[in-house]
Design an enzyme around this catalytic site. Structure first.
Site, PDB file in Angstrom:
ATOM      1  N   LYS A 226     -10.827 -11.195   2.308  1.00 45.57           N
ATOM      2  CA  LYS A 226      -9.419 -11.511   2.553  1.00 45.57           C
ATOM      3  C   LYS A 226      -9.093 -12.980   2.315  1.00 45.57           C
ATOM      4  O   LYS A 226      -9.966 -13.853   2.311  1.00 45.57           O
ATOM      5  CB  LYS A 226      -9.027 -11.081   3.974  1.00 45.57           C
ATOM      6  CG  LYS A 226      -8.899  -9.571   4.101  1.00 45.57           C
ATOM      7  CD  LYS A 226      -8.238  -9.140   5.389  1.00 45.57           C
ATOM      8  CE  LYS A 226      -7.968  -7.631   5.363  1.00 45.57           C
ATOM      9  NZ  LYS A 226      -7.350  -7.158   6.611  1.00 45.57           N
ATOM     10  N   ARG A 260     -14.703  -2.213   7.831  1.00 43.44           N
ATOM     11  CA  ARG A 260     -14.053  -1.727   6.611  1.00 43.44           C
ATOM     12  C   ARG A 260     -14.288  -2.771   5.522  1.00 43.44           C
ATOM     13  O   ARG A 260     -13.802  -3.897   5.614  1.00 43.44           O
ATOM     14  CB  ARG A 260     -12.558  -1.497   6.849  1.00 43.44           C
ATOM     15  CG  ARG A 260     -11.825  -0.891   5.655  1.00 43.44           C
ATOM     16  CD  ARG A 260     -10.357  -0.656   5.980  1.00 43.44           C
ATOM     17  NE  ARG A 260      -9.664  -0.004   4.869  1.00 43.44           N
ATOM     18  CZ  ARG A 260      -9.131  -0.633   3.840  1.00 43.44           C
ATOM     19  NH1 ARG A 260      -9.184  -1.975   3.763  1.00 43.44           N
ATOM     20  NH2 ARG A 260      -8.522   0.022   2.870  1.00 43.44           N
TER      21      ARG A 260
END
Length: 278
Positions: A226, A260
């Site tokens: 991210k 995840r």
């Protein structure tokens, strides 16, 4: 092995592999699309799933809508066309739980009929019909916290105390879901790293992972590749693996149940080290 998630499934940390069947996801968008106008390459999808399972994935998370900041909305029909053939093909070929990453009620219902084992909703069942579809499916559901919507969530997120506010939001959301018929034991929590949060909010939530775990539900943490890591470390997208693994290991150490991720093999290694040390 059944494709359904049994009660003991989350007795150890699990790796949820990201399978984006979209042309515009932030890390791997378009990789599973053919070079022609024919669209998604289903053979490439199944080869990817096989590789993910060999690497150590426990859940395959199929998403047909990019929810990166600023992402364009996807029509219900297009989401159906992207997601359902993939869910069907995976369930027919592999014995692995398939999660469907969707906020759309009709996609939830249809994916459950195709054999999906989990609903992963970044909007926490707040779209019209989503609550009823999730209850009807009787599947586990991951509720994620997000301030705003993907198209605008990063413009100006504001919190006085992000941890206490997100914890309180989950209390209300869990109560509502249970009152609507969702089984409490089927609820998974995701604090939503990067979804309507600034870096200081993300770090505070990650450090408070144990407080979310204390609510008695499996906790999912998604930090893989991210932009938070890009800003913290000054790394481009393809250089964020080490940072992703560091945050993943920290999440495990604070009690997170589900990671995840995009990089399954490397995450499986840090999970193994974590379990050896335990």
């Amino acid at each position: 092995m059944s494709n359904l998630i049994q009660s003991a499934f989350f007795s150890r940390p699990r790796i949820m592999a990201v399978l984006n069947v979209t042309p515009d996801s932030f890390f791997d968008g378009g990789r599973l699309y053919g070079s022609s106008a024919s669209g998604l390459d289903l053979d490439a999808v199944l080869m990817k799933v096989e590789a993910l399972l060999e690497d150590g994935a426990d859940i395959i998370d199929v998403g047909g809508e990019s929810t990166r900041p600023g992402a364009a909305p996807v029509s219900e029909e297009e989401e159906h066309e992207r997601v359902l053939p993939v869910v069907r093909a995976i369930v027919e070929r592999f014995s692995v739980p398939v999660s469907v990453d969707t906020s759309t009620a009709s996609v939830m219902a249809a994916a459950a009929q195709e054999g999906a084992a989990l609903i992963n909703d970044v909007r926490a069942l707040q779209r019209p019909g989503a609550m009823a579809a999730a209850v009807e499916s009787a599947l586990p559901v991951c509720l994620m916290h997000m301030q705003g919507q993907p198209s605008s969530m990063q413009e100006a997120p504001v919190y006085e105390d992000v941890v206490s506010e997100v914890l309180a939001w989950f209390d209300k959301r869990i109560e509502l879901c249970v009152n609507q018929g969702l089984k409490k034991q089927n609820i998974i929590l995701d604090p939503g790293i990067g979804f309507g949060k600034l870096d200081e909010h993300n770090l505070a939530l990650l450090k408070a992972t144990d407080q979310f775990v204390a609510k008695g539900h499996p906790v999912l943490i998604g930090v893989s590749r991210k932009s938070l890591l890009g800003r913290l470390l000054g790394r481009e997208l393809d250089q964020r693996l080490a940072g992703s693994l560091a945050l993943a290991y920290d999440a495990l150490s604070r009690g997170a149940t589900i990671l995840r991720v995009h990089d399954v093999a490397e995450t499986a290694d840090i999970r193994a080290i974590y379990e050896f040390l335990r």
